[in-house]
Design a protein around this motif. Structure first.
Motif, PDB file in Angstrom:
ATOM      1  N   PHE A 160     -18.976  32.838 -24.012  1.00  0.00           N
ATOM      2  CA  PHE A 160     -20.076  32.158 -24.685  1.00  0.00           C
ATOM      3  C   PHE A 160     -19.869  30.649 -24.675  1.00  0.00           C
ATOM      4  O   PHE A 160     -20.776  29.880 -24.299  1.00  0.00           O
ATOM      5  CB  PHE A 160     -20.197  32.664 -26.126  1.00  0.00           C
ATOM      6  N   LEU A 161     -18.698  30.197 -25.067  1.00  0.00           N
ATOM      7  CA  LEU A 161     -18.445  28.765 -25.138  1.00  0.00           C
ATOM      8  C   LEU A 161     -18.448  28.133 -23.750  1.00  0.00           C
ATOM      9  O   LEU A 161     -18.925  26.999 -23.576  1.00  0.00           O
ATOM     10  CB  LEU A 161     -17.114  28.504 -25.848  1.00  0.00           C
ATOM     11  N   TYR A 162     -17.941  28.860 -22.770  1.00  0.00           N
ATOM     12  CA  TYR A 162     -17.935  28.325 -21.403  1.00  0.00           C
ATOM     13  C   TYR A 162     -19.354  28.145 -20.889  1.00  0.00           C
ATOM     14  O   TYR A 162     -19.710  27.076 -20.365  1.00  0.00           O
ATOM     15  CB  TYR A 162     -17.151  29.260 -20.479  1.00  0.00           C
ATOM     16  N   THR A 163     -20.175  29.165 -21.002  1.00  0.00           N
ATOM     17  CA  THR A 163     -21.531  29.096 -20.467  1.00  0.00           C
ATOM     18  C   THR A 163     -22.370  28.048 -21.190  1.00  0.00           C
ATOM     19  O   THR A 163     -23.278  27.466 -20.603  1.00  0.00           O
ATOM     20  CB  THR A 163     -22.239  30.456 -20.554  1.00  0.00           C
ATOM     21  N   MET A 164     -22.059  27.780 -22.458  1.00  0.00           N
ATOM     22  CA  MET A 164     -22.811  26.786 -23.213  1.00  0.00           C
ATOM     23  C   MET A 164     -22.206  25.387 -23.102  1.00  0.00           C
ATOM     24  O   MET A 164     -22.524  24.485 -23.874  1.00  0.00           O
ATOM     25  CB  MET A 164     -22.888  27.193 -24.691  1.00  0.00           C
ATOM     26  N   ARG A 165     -21.315  25.209 -22.143  1.00  0.00           N
ATOM     27  CA  ARG A 165     -20.709  23.897 -21.845  1.00  0.00           C
ATOM     28  C   ARG A 165     -19.890  23.328 -23.006  1.00  0.00           C
ATOM     29  O   ARG A 165     -19.808  22.110 -23.191  1.00  0.00           O
ATOM     30  CB  ARG A 165     -21.782  22.892 -21.410  1.00  0.00           C
ATOM     31  N   GLN A 166     -19.278  24.218 -23.769  1.00  0.00           N
ATOM     32  CA  GLN A 166     -18.356  23.777 -24.804  1.00  0.00           C
ATOM     33  C   GLN A 166     -16.951  23.668 -24.202  1.00  0.00           C
ATOM     34  O   GLN A 166     -16.625  24.380 -23.245  1.00  0.00           O
ATOM     35  CB  GLN A 166     -18.343  24.778 -25.958  1.00  0.00           C
ATOM     36  N   PRO A 167     -16.097  22.790 -24.731  1.00  0.00           N
ATOM     37  CA  PRO A 167     -14.735  22.656 -24.190  1.00  0.00           C
ATOM     38  C   PRO A 167     -13.950  23.962 -24.347  1.00  0.00           C
ATOM     39  O   PRO A 167     -13.902  24.537 -25.433  1.00  0.00           O
ATOM     40  CB  PRO A 167     -14.126  21.544 -25.044  1.00  0.00           C
ATOM     41  N   VAL A 168     -13.372  24.427 -23.254  1.00  0.00           N
ATOM     42  CA  VAL A 168     -12.550  25.638 -23.274  1.00  0.00           C
ATOM     43  C   VAL A 168     -11.291  25.394 -22.453  1.00  0.00           C
ATOM     44  O   VAL A 168     -11.280  24.541 -21.570  1.00  0.00           O
ATOM     45  CB  VAL A 168     -13.314  26.862 -22.700  1.00  0.00           C
ATOM     46  N   PRO A 169     -10.235  26.142 -22.709  1.00  0.00           N
ATOM     47  CA  PRO A 169      -9.023  25.999 -21.900  1.00  0.00           C
ATOM     48  C   PRO A 169      -9.269  26.495 -20.476  1.00  0.00           C
ATOM     49  O   PRO A 169     -10.245  27.190 -20.200  1.00  0.00           O
ATOM     50  CB  PRO A 169      -8.008  26.901 -22.619  1.00  0.00           C
ATOM     51  N   ASP A 170      -8.379  26.115 -19.588  1.00  0.00           N
ATOM     52  CA  ASP A 170      -8.414  26.673 -18.235  1.00  0.00           C
ATOM     53  C   ASP A 170      -8.353  28.184 -18.322  1.00  0.00           C
ATOM     54  O   ASP A 170      -7.586  28.746 -19.110  1.00  0.00           O
ATOM     55  CB  ASP A 170      -7.226  26.158 -17.417  1.00  0.00           C
ATOM     56  N   TRP A 171      -9.170  28.865 -17.516  1.00  0.00           N
ATOM     57  CA  TRP A 171      -9.270  30.326 -17.587  1.00  0.00           C
ATOM     58  C   TRP A 171      -7.928  31.007 -17.374  1.00  0.00           C
ATOM     59  O   TRP A 171      -7.551  31.918 -18.099  1.00  0.00           O
ATOM     60  CB  TRP A 171     -10.272  30.826 -16.562  1.00  0.00           C
ATOM     61  N   HIS A 172      -7.185  30.566 -16.373  1.00  0.00           N
ATOM     62  CA  HIS A 172      -5.902  31.207 -16.084  1.00  0.00           C
ATOM     63  C   HIS A 172      -4.921  31.022 -17.233  1.00  0.00           C
ATOM     64  O   HIS A 172      -4.204  31.955 -17.604  1.00  0.00           O
ATOM     65  CB  HIS A 172      -5.327  30.650 -14.782  1.00  0.00           C
ATOM     66  N   GLU A 173      -4.884  29.823 -17.786  1.00  0.00           N
ATOM     67  CA  GLU A 173      -3.977  29.567 -18.903  1.00  0.00           C
ATOM     68  C   GLU A 173      -4.387  30.363 -20.132  1.00  0.00           C
ATOM     69  O   GLU A 173      -3.545  30.896 -20.852  1.00  0.00           O
ATOM     70  CB  GLU A 173      -3.966  28.064 -19.226  1.00  0.00           C
TER      71      GLU A 173
END
Length: 205
Positions: free
Chosen positions: A158-171
């Motif tokens: 949800f946060l990724y698709t809404m352009r909110q800051p998120v950690p690197d996916w792999h990390e």
């Protein structure tokens, strides 16, 4: 996105199939695939993307995408004020509508989540609330507590698709103990046919 065959392969490996993973059938190798990011124009967009995660829980994204036009129509194109006012009778009606994924708990969760977003909007602003957290994990914890059918992956998506800051996916996946590739290889190992013989190695392409 995962197709029916790949998701059946994931099920055989005891794995969840979602928009962040694709599966090479046979080898059962996983690779992250980024979903599209959008610029939300209003609360309706936030509700729709949150609802996608709700309906996807335990179901392949292929099924959700196929049903999405009917889901959008059933929820009045996710007009948040209208969704928040849906009562038990309307939820029961939607749970019988073949255009939708007919899970009453998920349908009720979307209504609850619409009400929760509006509560935050009336109490200072929903987008302001999202920006009020310094750490991603604190925000994700808040979303999981506040909204129904939203878990670790759902909050991240949800946060990724809404352009909110998120950690690197792999990390992020490593920090949360998610290692689909390793699980898939372990689950895909065939059993030994007889005592004293080691199981043959699975072929990779």
């Amino acid at each position: 996105m995962c197709g029916q065959e790949t998701c059946r392969a994931a099920d055989r490996g005891g794995l969840a199939c979602n928009s962040w993973t694709t599966i090479a059938v046979g080898a059962l190798e996983f690779a992250p695939v980024e979903p599209p990011r959008i610029k939300p124009k209003g609360l309706d967009d936030y509700l729709e993307q949150l609802a996608r995660g709700v309906f996807q829980a335990g179901i392949s994204w292929r099924v959700v995408d196929a049903k999405w036009p009917g889901i959008r129509a059933g929820f009045h194109n996710f007009k948040i004020e209208r969704v928040a006012r849906l009562g038990d009778r309307e939820i029961d009606r939607l749970a019988k509508d073949e255009r939708l994924i007919r899970s009453r708990p998920k349908i009720a969760a979307v209504v609850h989540n619409a009400q929760a977003i509006l509560d935050l909007e009336h109490d200072g602003g929903f987008r302001k609330h999202l920006r009020s957290f310094d750490e991603y994990e604190d925000l994700a914890k808040d979303l999981k507590k506040r909204f129904k059918f939203v878990g670790d992956s759902g909050a991240y998506h949800f946060l990724y698709t809404m352009r909110q800051p998120v950690p690197d996916w792999h990390e992020w996946a490593k920090a949360h103990g998610i290692n689909w590739g390793a699980k898939a290889k372990t689950s895909a190992k065939p059993r030994a046919r007889s005592r004293g013989r080691s199981a043959p190695r699975a072929r990779t392409r």
